[in-house]
Design a protein around this motif. Sequence first.
Motif, mmCIF file in Angstrom:
data_model
loop_
_atom_site.group_PDB
_atom_site.id
_atom_site.type_symbol
_atom_site.label_atom_id
_atom_site.label_comp_id
_atom_site.label_asym_id
_atom_site.label_seq_id
_atom_site.Cartn_x
_atom_site.Cartn_y
_atom_site.Cartn_z
ATOM 1 N N LYS A 59 0.876 -1.256 -0.126
ATOM 2 C CA LYS A 59 0.088 0.023 -0.067
ATOM 3 C C LYS A 59 0.823 1.163 0.013
ATOM 4 O O LYS A 59 0.607 2.214 -0.780
ATOM 5 C CB LYS A 59 -0.949 0.077 1.420
ATOM 6 C CG LYS A 59 -1.928 0.983 1.213
ATOM 7 C CD LYS A 59 -2.872 0.761 2.387
ATOM 8 C CE LYS A 59 -4.321 1.061 2.018
ATOM 9 N NZ LYS A 59 -5.130 0.836 2.984
ATOM 10 N N GLN A 93 -7.758 -2.445 -7.670
ATOM 11 C CA GLN A 93 -8.493 -1.917 -6.653
ATOM 12 C C GLN A 93 -7.859 -1.138 -5.451
ATOM 13 O O GLN A 93 -8.317 0.007 -5.155
ATOM 14 C CB GLN A 93 -9.333 -3.128 -5.691
ATOM 15 C CG GLN A 93 -10.455 -2.792 -5.130
ATOM 16 C CD GLN A 93 -11.471 -1.808 -5.648
ATOM 17 O OE1 GLN A 93 -12.103 -2.455 -6.803
ATOM 18 N NE2 GLN A 93 -11.931 -0.738 -5.056
ATOM 19 N N GLU A 94 -6.844 -1.519 -5.069
ATOM 20 C CA GLU A 94 -5.973 -0.516 -4.128
ATOM 21 C C GLU A 94 -5.677 0.880 -4.748
ATOM 22 O O GLU A 94 -5.730 1.795 -4.085
ATOM 23 C CB GLU A 94 -4.661 -1.497 -3.660
ATOM 24 C CG GLU A 94 -4.131 -0.659 -2.540
ATOM 25 C CD GLU A 94 -4.788 -0.888 -1.166
ATOM 26 O OE1 GLU A 94 -4.989 -0.034 -0.161
ATOM 27 O OE2 GLU A 94 -5.529 -1.864 -1.254
ATOM 28 N N ASP A 110 -9.040 3.023 -4.902
ATOM 29 C CA ASP A 110 -9.383 3.321 -3.321
ATOM 30 C C ASP A 110 -8.289 4.516 -2.981
ATOM 31 O O ASP A 110 -9.068 5.706 -2.390
ATOM 32 C CB ASP A 110 -9.125 2.093 -2.426
ATOM 33 C CG ASP A 110 -10.229 1.001 -2.612
ATOM 34 O OD1 ASP A 110 -11.226 1.269 -3.189
ATOM 35 O OD2 ASP A 110 -10.014 -0.241 -2.022
ATOM 36 N N ARG A 118 -9.202 7.544 -4.930
ATOM 37 C CA ARG A 118 -10.400 8.093 -4.535
ATOM 38 C C ARG A 118 -10.137 8.867 -3.138
ATOM 39 O O ARG A 118 -10.757 10.183 -2.867
ATOM 40 C CB ARG A 118 -11.510 7.241 -4.115
ATOM 41 C CG ARG A 118 -12.004 6.730 -5.295
ATOM 42 C CD ARG A 118 -13.079 5.634 -5.082
ATOM 43 N NE ARG A 118 -13.797 5.154 -6.458
ATOM 44 C CZ ARG A 118 -14.295 4.057 -6.523
ATOM 45 N NH1 ARG A 118 -14.595 3.256 -5.609
ATOM 46 N NH2 ARG A 118 -14.741 3.860 -7.883
#
Length: 94
Positions: free
Chosen positions: A2, A59-60, A63, A66
């Motif tokens: 991340k 997807q990470e 996310d 956003r």
Amino acid sequence: MKKMILQIIEEEIKATHNLSETADQFVERVTQLFVEEFQHLKMYAPLGLDVEVIEEVQQEVLDLYRIKTYGHYSLQSYRLSMLQKSDTTNESIG
């Protein structure tokens, strides 16, 4: 993972060479940059999991994108806002 994705997003979101880039294009580009960096560091996904790993990374990225652009209608809106802030900062310094 991340932290590495966030670092790439923070670097790439400031890029103003393509102001018309869409969020989908941005997510795809950042995902590709992450996968290239991941492979460069010799951190390979097990065979057969490549698709799932890429989907998870996408997807990470989405996310985190956003979260980073919250309050803006589009990537272009976010980038223009950042350009205006830096112009205002430069004017007040000078």
